[in-house]
Design a protein around this motif. Structure first.
Motif, PDB file in Angstrom:
ATOM      1  N   ALA A 159      29.197 -33.749 -43.989  1.00  0.00           N
ATOM      2  CA  ALA A 159      28.398 -33.894 -45.211  1.00  0.00           C
ATOM      3  C   ALA A 159      27.100 -33.098 -45.102  1.00  0.00           C
ATOM      4  O   ALA A 159      26.661 -32.448 -46.058  1.00  0.00           O
ATOM      5  N   ARG A 160      26.525 -33.105 -43.933  1.00  0.00           N
ATOM      6  CA  ARG A 160      25.303 -32.335 -43.718  1.00  0.00           C
ATOM      7  C   ARG A 160      25.596 -30.841 -43.729  1.00  0.00           C
ATOM      8  O   ARG A 160      24.818 -30.040 -44.263  1.00  0.00           O
ATOM      9  N   LEU A 161      26.738 -30.449 -43.147  1.00  0.00           N
ATOM     10  CA  LEU A 161      27.109 -29.036 -43.095  1.00  0.00           C
ATOM     11  C   LEU A 161      27.266 -28.466 -44.494  1.00  0.00           C
ATOM     12  O   LEU A 161      26.808 -27.357 -44.789  1.00  0.00           O
ATOM     13  N   VAL A 162      27.906 -29.235 -45.370  1.00  0.00           N
ATOM     14  CA  VAL A 162      28.138 -28.766 -46.736  1.00  0.00           C
ATOM     15  C   VAL A 162      26.822 -28.610 -47.487  1.00  0.00           C
ATOM     16  O   VAL A 162      26.661 -27.698 -48.318  1.00  0.00           O
ATOM     17  N   ALA A 163      25.853 -29.479 -47.197  1.00  0.00           N
ATOM     18  CA  ALA A 163      24.579 -29.461 -47.922  1.00  0.00           C
ATOM     19  C   ALA A 163      23.655 -28.347 -47.452  1.00  0.00           C
ATOM     20  O   ALA A 163      22.707 -27.985 -48.174  1.00  0.00           O
ATOM     21  N   LEU A 164      23.890 -27.784 -46.267  1.00  0.00           N
ATOM     22  CA  LEU A 164      22.985 -26.781 -45.714  1.00  0.00           C
ATOM     23  C   LEU A 164      23.344 -25.375 -46.180  1.00  0.00           C
ATOM     24  O   LEU A 164      24.515 -25.041 -46.359  1.00  0.00           O
ATOM     25  N   GLU A 165      22.314 -24.564 -46.365  1.00  0.00           N
ATOM     26  CA  GLU A 165      22.513 -23.150 -46.640  1.00  0.00           C
ATOM     27  C   GLU A 165      22.742 -22.425 -45.313  1.00  0.00           C
ATOM     28  O   GLU A 165      22.481 -22.952 -44.230  1.00  0.00           O
ATOM     29  N   GLY A 166      23.213 -21.191 -45.410  1.00  0.00           N
ATOM     30  CA  GLY A 166      23.433 -20.429 -44.200  1.00  0.00           C
ATOM     31  C   GLY A 166      22.149 -20.207 -43.422  1.00  0.00           C
ATOM     32  O   GLY A 166      21.095 -19.941 -44.001  1.00  0.00           O
ATOM     33  N   GLY A 167      22.235 -20.346 -42.116  1.00  0.00           N
ATOM     34  CA  GLY A 167      21.061 -20.189 -41.277  1.00  0.00           C
ATOM     35  C   GLY A 167      21.256 -20.851 -39.930  1.00  0.00           C
ATOM     36  O   GLY A 167      22.313 -21.429 -39.649  1.00  0.00           O
ATOM     37  N   PRO A 168      20.241 -20.812 -39.075  1.00  0.00           N
ATOM     38  CA  PRO A 168      20.358 -21.384 -37.731  1.00  0.00           C
ATOM     39  C   PRO A 168      20.705 -22.869 -37.728  1.00  0.00           C
ATOM     40  O   PRO A 168      21.490 -23.318 -36.883  1.00  0.00           O
ATOM     41  N   GLU A 169      20.128 -23.637 -38.653  1.00  0.00           N
ATOM     42  CA  GLU A 169      20.383 -25.074 -38.666  1.00  0.00           C
ATOM     43  C   GLU A 169      21.846 -25.354 -38.999  1.00  0.00           C
ATOM     44  O   GLU A 169      22.494 -26.198 -38.358  1.00  0.00           O
ATOM     45  N   ARG A 170      22.365 -24.630 -39.996  1.00  0.00           N
ATOM     46  CA  ARG A 170      23.764 -24.825 -40.363  1.00  0.00           C
ATOM     47  C   ARG A 170      24.689 -24.397 -39.225  1.00  0.00           C
ATOM     48  O   ARG A 170      25.692 -25.053 -38.941  1.00  0.00           O
ATOM     49  N   ASP A 171      24.363 -23.296 -38.558  1.00  0.00           N
ATOM     50  CA  ASP A 171      25.166 -22.835 -37.433  1.00  0.00           C
ATOM     51  C   ASP A 171      25.184 -23.867 -36.305  1.00  0.00           C
ATOM     52  O   ASP A 171      26.215 -24.076 -35.659  1.00  0.00           O
ATOM     53  N   ALA A 172      24.047 -24.527 -36.097  1.00  0.00           N
ATOM     54  CA  ALA A 172      23.976 -25.534 -35.037  1.00  0.00           C
ATOM     55  C   ALA A 172      24.859 -26.729 -35.353  1.00  0.00           C
ATOM     56  O   ALA A 172      25.567 -27.256 -34.479  1.00  0.00           O
ATOM     57  N   VAL A 173      24.842 -27.178 -36.617  1.00  0.00           N
ATOM     58  CA  VAL A 173      25.684 -28.307 -37.027  1.00  0.00           C
ATOM     59  C   VAL A 173      27.158 -27.922 -36.909  1.00  0.00           C
ATOM     60  O   VAL A 173      27.996 -28.714 -36.450  1.00  0.00           O
ATOM     61  N   ARG A 174      27.472 -26.703 -37.320  1.00  0.00           N
ATOM     62  CA  ARG A 174      28.860 -26.220 -37.224  1.00  0.00           C
ATOM     63  C   ARG A 174      29.321 -26.202 -35.771  1.00  0.00           C
ATOM     64  O   ARG A 174      30.450 -26.612 -35.463  1.00  0.00           O
ATOM     65  N   ASP A 175      28.474 -25.744 -34.869  1.00  0.00           N
ATOM     66  CA  ASP A 175      28.825 -25.716 -33.447  1.00  0.00           C
ATOM     67  C   ASP A 175      29.034 -27.126 -32.898  1.00  0.00           C
ATOM     68  O   ASP A 175      29.918 -27.350 -32.058  1.00  0.00           O
ATOM     69  N   GLU A 176      28.237 -28.077 -33.367  1.00  0.00           N
ATOM     70  CA  GLU A 176      28.394 -29.464 -32.925  1.00  0.00           C
ATOM     71  C   GLU A 176      29.760 -30.008 -33.331  1.00  0.00           C
ATOM     72  O   GLU A 176      30.433 -30.694 -32.544  1.00  0.00           O
ATOM     73  N   ILE A 177      30.175 -29.701 -34.557  1.00  0.00           N
ATOM     74  CA  ILE A 177      31.472 -30.195 -35.041  1.00  0.00           C
ATOM     75  C   ILE A 177      32.609 -29.561 -34.243  1.00  0.00           C
ATOM     76  O   ILE A 177      33.555 -30.241 -33.823  1.00  0.00           O
ATOM     77  N   VAL A 178      32.512 -28.262 -34.020  1.00  0.00           N
ATOM     78  CA  VAL A 178      33.556 -27.570 -33.265  1.00  0.00           C
ATOM     79  C   VAL A 178      33.650 -28.129 -31.854  1.00  0.00           C
ATOM     80  O   VAL A 178      34.746 -28.393 -31.338  1.00  0.00           O
ATOM     81  N   THR A 179      32.516 -28.348 -31.226  1.00  0.00           N
ATOM     82  CA  THR A 179      32.505 -28.893 -29.867  1.00  0.00           C
ATOM     83  C   THR A 179      33.116 -30.284 -29.825  1.00  0.00           C
ATOM     84  O   THR A 179      33.854 -30.628 -28.888  1.00  0.00           O
ATOM     85  N   ALA A 180      32.823 -31.095 -30.850  1.00  0.00           N
ATOM     86  CA  ALA A 180      33.339 -32.461 -30.883  1.00  0.00           C
ATOM     87  C   ALA A 180      34.861 -32.494 -31.010  1.00  0.00           C
ATOM     88  O   ALA A 180      35.530 -33.361 -30.437  1.00  0.00           O
ATOM     89  N   TRP A 181      35.423 -31.540 -31.755  1.00  0.00           N
ATOM     90  CA  TRP A 181      36.866 -31.535 -31.992  1.00  0.00           C
ATOM     91  C   TRP A 181      37.624 -30.630 -31.023  1.00  0.00           C
ATOM     92  O   TRP A 181      38.857 -30.554 -31.084  1.00  0.00           O
ATOM     93  N   LEU A 182      36.940 -29.971 -30.135  1.00  0.00           N
ATOM     94  CA  LEU A 182      37.610 -29.047 -29.227  1.00  0.00           C
ATOM     95  C   LEU A 182      38.659 -29.722 -28.340  1.00  0.00           C
ATOM     96  O   LEU A 182      39.734 -29.140 -28.099  1.00  0.00           O
ATOM     97  N   PRO A 183      38.436 -30.945 -27.837  1.00  0.00           N
ATOM     98  CA  PRO A 183      39.508 -31.597 -27.060  1.00  0.00           C
ATOM     99  C   PRO A 183      40.805 -31.754 -27.832  1.00  0.00           C
ATOM    100  O   PRO A 183      41.894 -31.633 -27.264  1.00  0.00           O
ATOM    101  N   MET A 184      40.711 -32.013 -29.134  1.00  0.00           N
ATOM    102  CA  MET A 184      41.925 -32.124 -29.937  1.00  0.00           C
ATOM    103  C   MET A 184      42.648 -30.781 -30.000  1.00  0.00           C
ATOM    104  O   MET A 184      43.882 -30.704 -29.896  1.00  0.00           O
ATOM    105  N   ALA A 185      41.877 -29.690 -30.163  1.00  0.00           N
ATOM    106  CA  ALA A 185      42.485 -28.364 -30.202  1.00  0.00           C
ATOM    107  C   ALA A 185      43.186 -28.055 -28.889  1.00  0.00           C
ATOM    108  O   ALA A 185      44.285 -27.497 -28.871  1.00  0.00           O
TER     109      ALA A 185
END
Length: 271
Positions: free
Chosen positions: A34-60
């Motif tokens: 929800a936070r990722l969708v609300a953010l515009e492109g930039g460092p903060e959005r990239d950081a949230v995106r990286d957090e999500i990817v890291t969290a789901w990486l074990p599933m991948a």
């Protein structure tokens, strides 16, 4: 994500249905999406995106493990799965359901495309790749029973609904991810011959036959004297001087007749 293990059963048995189960590698990232969708492109959005990817990486990585022992290193498969995960995160719409339901087929599809497009040493038609997969699954299903014999081509055809020719093509493709060097020794021989030694070469005589057949009609159309000159020059290997002496004409004239006749025959053959 909660996986519904129940099926449509009578109400009396619904209470005994298996409870829902949550994967250990399925974290709750709804708030971060929800936070990722609300953010515009930039460092903060990239950081949230990286957090999500890291969290789901074990599933991948778990999904990548399903494809081990198929000729590709597990680390490479994990990289492909991670790429599929990143694509899933970038394309996911939180309003359309749970992320796992979207991510699993996306990651699986990315891995299957990797096998389809990059694991073959030679590019083969999609149809052959599909036959290979159907035959591989059918052979595994038919051999599940302990002591079951290796299924025959007819058994595989009956199980898959394919023709025996299609099954044969699929079987041939099962071991076709990699190619064998032409320098490899022939397995059945002790003479050190390589596969390259067993390959035939193009017979140049075939080109001669084609050329002769192509020139026949043009030669028939030449005047009798020109045909005689060409015969003496190219079949009896006579010099232009000897031909000139025999016909009572100059050597220069013989040379011009030969050049003109050959050009005429060539143009006839190229039509």
């Amino acid at each position: 994500m909660l996986i519904d293990m129940s099926t449509s059963r009578p109400a009396a048995s619904a209470a005994t249905a298996a409870p829902r189960r949550t994967h250990d590698d399925a974290p709750d990232t709804a708030s971060r999406f929800a936070r990722l969708v609300a953010l515009e492109g930039g460092p903060e959005r990239d950081a949230v995106r990286d957090e999500i990817v890291t969290a789901w990486l074990p599933m991948a990585h778990r999904i990548a493990g399903r494809f081990r022992d198929r000729g590709e290193a597990i680390e490479d498969l994990r990289q492909v799965a991670a790429l599929g995960l990143v694509k899933a995160v970038d394309r996911f719409d939180p309003e359309r359901g749970a992320f796992e339901s979207y991510a699993v087929p996306t990651i699986t599809g990315e891995i299957k495309r990797h096998f389809r497009d990059r694991m073959w040493a030679l590019r083969v038609p999609r149809r052959v790749q599909e036959l290979r997969n159907k035959v591989r699954v059918a052979r595994r299903e038919l051999a599940q029973s302990p002591g079951a014999p290796e299924p025959s081509v007819a058994d595989l055809a009956a199980h898959t609904g394919l023709t025996e020719d299609e099954v044969t093509a699929g079987l041939e493709a099962l071991e076709s991810f990699s190619t064998l060097s032409l320098d490899a020794e022939v397995p059945s021989g002790d003479d050190g011959y390589s596969l390259a030694d067993t390959l035939g070469a193009a017979d140049s005589s075939f080109d001669v036959v084609i050329d002769r057949e192509s020139a026949k009609e043009g030669l028939r159309r030449l005047p009798e004297r020109e045909r005689a000159i060409l015969y003496m020059r190219f079949f009896e290997d006579m010099t232009q001087s000897r031909i000139a002496d025999q016909l009572g004409i100059s050597q220069m004239h013989v040379s011009r007749l030969i050049s003109r006749s050959c050009e005429r025959v060539r143009q006839e053959a190229l039509r």
